[in-house]
Design an enzyme around this catalytic site. Sequence first.
Site, PDB file in Angstrom:
ATOM      1  N   ARG A 230      -5.027  38.278  43.700  1.00  0.00           N
ATOM      2  CA  ARG A 230      -6.215  38.995  44.145  1.00  0.00           C
ATOM      3  C   ARG A 230      -5.959  40.464  44.413  1.00  0.00           C
ATOM      4  O   ARG A 230      -4.812  40.895  44.512  1.00  0.00           O
ATOM      5  CB  ARG A 230      -6.737  38.340  45.439  1.00  0.00           C
TER       6      ARG A 230
ATOM      7  N   ARG B 216     -28.759  27.585  67.336  1.00  0.00           N
ATOM      8  CA  ARG B 216     -29.110  28.420  66.178  1.00  0.00           C
ATOM      9  C   ARG B 216     -29.104  27.651  64.863  1.00  0.00           C
ATOM     10  O   ARG B 216     -29.465  28.210  63.819  1.00  0.00           O
ATOM     11  CB  ARG B 216     -28.175  29.634  66.114  1.00  0.00           C
TER      12      ARG B 216
ATOM     13  N   HIS C 226     -32.526  21.360  71.379  1.00  0.00           N
ATOM     14  CA  HIS C 226     -31.460  21.840  70.494  1.00  0.00           C
ATOM     15  C   HIS C 226     -30.433  20.749  70.171  1.00  0.00           C
ATOM     16  O   HIS C 226     -29.454  20.998  69.488  1.00  0.00           O
ATOM     17  CB  HIS C 226     -30.726  23.019  71.133  1.00  0.00           C
TER      18      HIS C 226
ATOM     19  N   PRO D  54     -16.839  29.163  66.501  1.00  0.00           N
ATOM     20  CA  PRO D  54     -15.644  28.302  66.593  1.00  0.00           C
ATOM     21  C   PRO D  54     -14.762  28.446  65.350  1.00  0.00           C
ATOM     22  O   PRO D  54     -15.255  28.419  64.244  1.00  0.00           O
ATOM     23  CB  PRO D  54     -16.231  26.888  66.665  1.00  0.00           C
ATOM     24  N   GLU D  55     -13.479  28.662  65.569  1.00  0.00           N
ATOM     25  CA  GLU D  55     -12.515  28.716  64.463  1.00  0.00           C
ATOM     26  C   GLU D  55     -11.594  27.500  64.575  1.00  0.00           C
ATOM     27  O   GLU D  55     -11.844  26.602  65.369  1.00  0.00           O
ATOM     28  CB  GLU D  55     -11.730  30.029  64.525  1.00  0.00           C
TER      29      GLU D  55
END
Length: 292
Positions: A173, A134, A114, A2-3
Amino acid sequence: MPELPEVEVTKRYLEPFLVQRQINKVIVSADNYLFLTPPKELKQQLHGRTIQVLERRAKYLLVGLDNQSRILLHLGMTGQLLTANVPSPLRLLSSTTGASLTPEAQVAFRPDEHTHLQLGFSDQGPEVWFRDPRKFGKVKWLKPGASDERLDKLGIDALEADGSELFAAFRKRKIAIKALLLQQTALAGVGNIYADEGLFLAQIHPERSVADVKLAECRQLVKFIQQVMERSIETGGSSISDFVKPDGSQGSYQDERQVYARQGMPCRVCKTTIMHTVVATRSTHYCPKCQR
Ligand SMILES: [Zn+2]
């Protein structure tokens, strides 16, 4: 994974299921690395509290409680926040997750092994569950006034940024632009999918050094990242791996991808074969002709 758009979709859906509700039941799983606050303590801190606000900060959710403490949530790779108001929230899950469920669970999901956090409310309405096979997700209780290093290091939220801020962050950077986007310190909320899509639309090669990226290109990049994110939010996010909306249904943004996971297929603009490479250990997809 998920973003920002998927977390925003989750936030908008969950808001009415959390805000102004008093928690009167907290069920936690056995202690594991998902819990940054030990589950026993979490239980004590949440019981009886009323939720006042749900906020999103990049890919994090912050649940504000009535004593000014907060719960920090992160979905990790496979985290799902689900509401118990629909008959079978997991019926539309991706094949991998769906296959891990028993036939009964595929018909009518109940909290399983889970499901690490279950919240019940004094109004007896739908519960809210945090499920994560997970366990790369995170749950942390923040005492009143406390922040967290994970939040402190975040750059400008991708939906609120403008090109000149990004350009300023880039000047300090000298690394590949895709790598810096993934670090979250310049622009927060952009993960693998939306970095690849945004760079394609802005015609910037993912391995170009940020030091060489011009102000006009930063403006284009921010514009396109916001455009794909807003479109993704509209379509319910990308359900490429395990992401589902809290009602168990899938987003459909994955159908509109230009480059992400399209290696070997023709570019939608110039027909050149989409290439695959690895930048900062992450799978990266680009058109060698359109992106320079
Ligand atoms: Zn192309």
